[in-house]
Design an enzyme around this catalytic site. Structure first.
Site, PDB file in Angstrom:
ATOM      1  N   HIS A 171       2.753   3.738  16.826  1.00 38.38           N
ATOM      2  CA  HIS A 171       2.924   4.520  15.603  1.00 38.38           C
ATOM      3  C   HIS A 171       2.941   5.998  15.989  1.00 38.38           C
ATOM      4  O   HIS A 171       1.954   6.514  16.507  1.00 38.38           O
ATOM      5  CB  HIS A 171       1.787   4.238  14.624  1.00 38.38           C
ATOM      6  CG  HIS A 171       1.937   4.907  13.285  1.00 38.38           C
ATOM      7  ND1 HIS A 171       1.168   4.561  12.210  1.00 38.38           N
ATOM      8  CD2 HIS A 171       2.745   5.899  12.844  1.00 38.38           C
ATOM      9  CE1 HIS A 171       1.498   5.307  11.166  1.00 38.38           C
ATOM     10  NE2 HIS A 171       2.456   6.134  11.541  1.00 38.38           N
ATOM     11  N   HIS A 222      14.683  13.035  24.870  1.00 40.81           N
ATOM     12  CA  HIS A 222      15.441  12.146  25.760  1.00 40.81           C
ATOM     13  C   HIS A 222      14.550  11.320  26.685  1.00 40.81           C
ATOM     14  O   HIS A 222      13.491  11.760  27.130  1.00 40.81           O
ATOM     15  CB  HIS A 222      16.418  12.971  26.617  1.00 40.81           C
ATOM     16  CG  HIS A 222      15.722  13.944  27.530  1.00 40.81           C
ATOM     17  ND1 HIS A 222      15.291  13.612  28.799  1.00 40.81           N
ATOM     18  CD2 HIS A 222      15.363  15.224  27.331  1.00 40.81           C
ATOM     19  CE1 HIS A 222      14.711  14.648  29.355  1.00 40.81           C
ATOM     20  NE2 HIS A 222      14.732  15.651  28.491  1.00 40.81           N
ATOM     21  N   ILE A 248      -0.885  12.804  13.535  1.00 40.26           N
ATOM     22  CA  ILE A 248      -0.029  13.774  12.869  1.00 40.26           C
ATOM     23  C   ILE A 248      -0.069  15.120  13.598  1.00 40.26           C
ATOM     24  O   ILE A 248      -1.138  15.620  13.965  1.00 40.26           O
ATOM     25  CB  ILE A 248      -0.438  13.916  11.385  1.00 40.26           C
ATOM     26  CG1 ILE A 248       0.572  14.733  10.605  1.00 40.26           C
ATOM     27  CG2 ILE A 248      -1.845  14.484  11.236  1.00 40.26           C
ATOM     28  CD1 ILE A 248       0.390  14.655   9.098  1.00 40.26           C
ATOM     29  N   SER A 307       0.861  -1.176   0.000  1.00 42.35           N
ATOM     30  CA  SER A 307       0.000   0.000   0.000  1.00 42.35           C
ATOM     31  C   SER A 307       0.899   1.229   0.000  1.00 42.35           C
ATOM     32  O   SER A 307       2.109   1.139  -0.186  1.00 42.35           O
ATOM     33  CB  SER A 307      -0.906  -0.019   1.239  1.00 42.35           C
ATOM     34  OG  SER A 307      -0.104  -0.011   2.411  1.00 42.35           O
ATOM     35  N   GLY A 308       0.305   2.401   0.245  1.00 42.90           N
ATOM     36  CA  GLY A 308       1.085   3.630   0.249  1.00 42.90           C
ATOM     37  C   GLY A 308       2.220   3.601   1.258  1.00 42.90           C
ATOM     38  O   GLY A 308       3.349   4.025   0.963  1.00 42.90           O
TER      39      GLY A 308
END
Length: 198
Positions: free
Chosen positions: A132, A123, A153, A7-8
């Protein structure tokens, strides 16, 4: 090497593999309509052998299911050469780190994570398996992210926060307090809009 998922997301993973000098044999994907991607053949089931593989699927749950069902695969870690990685981090098998990522000292990244384009992890952060971190998300120091959590995002997480397992942090969300397991959080400041029992 084989890439599991045509997929993408698989296109981006393929280019990271190429940048690292890997020979890609084929993609593996259950969709029988897919025949080729980026010039590589698409197989519809894995070869019956112990193969080097990266799971090139963005969905955390699906990646976990594939790992649970395929214990003989040799899972490869891919680090984009244009990422900025401290020499004092630990990145586990099957994880992919994409272009523009910055990871600072004493960070631990678990198995089969995606650290996506231009994200920043400061850190002493700990990311459990199957996390993800989406493009342009930023984690300040000493953030803990539980298994299977998806940070959307452009999300921002202040220092010292603990985020539970299998949470969804919405795009652009600002996290200023701890998040329990199974939570979906959106907004600035982040508010819990749903909790799914694990």
């Amino acid at each position: 090497m084989y890439l599991y998922g045509a997929s993408g997301h698989g296109k981006v993973v393929a280019e990271i593999a190429e940048e690292n000098g890997y020979h890609i044999n084929a993609y593996i994907d259950g969709d029988v309509l897919k025949k080729k991607m980026l010039g590589y053949p698409v197989l519809h089931k894995p070869p019956q052998e112990n193969i080097d593989i990266v799971i090139s699927i963005g969905n955390n749950r699906i990646r976990k299911n594939i790992v649970d069902e395929n214990t003989l695969f040799n899972y490869v870690t891919l680090l984009h050469p244009n990422s900025s990685l401290s020499k004092r981090i630990r990145v586990e098998e099957g994880t992919v780190v994409m272009s523009g990522v910055s990871i600072n000292a004493a960070v631990t990244v678990g198995k089969h994570c995606i650290i996506n384009t231009n994200s920043s992890i400061d850190h002493d952060c700990v990311l459990e398996d199957f996390v993800h971190i989406s493009p342009n998300a930023a984690l300040a120091g000493s953030v803990y992210v539980g298994e299977g959590t998806h940070v959307g995002i452009g999300a921002n997480i202040i220092q010292g926060i603990k985020i539970g397992k299998w949470c969804t942090i919405g795009a652009g969300t600002v996290i200023i307090s701890d998040v329990p397991d199974g939570s979906t959080v959106v907004g600035n400041p982040g508010r819990i809009v749903k909790i799914t029992e694990l």
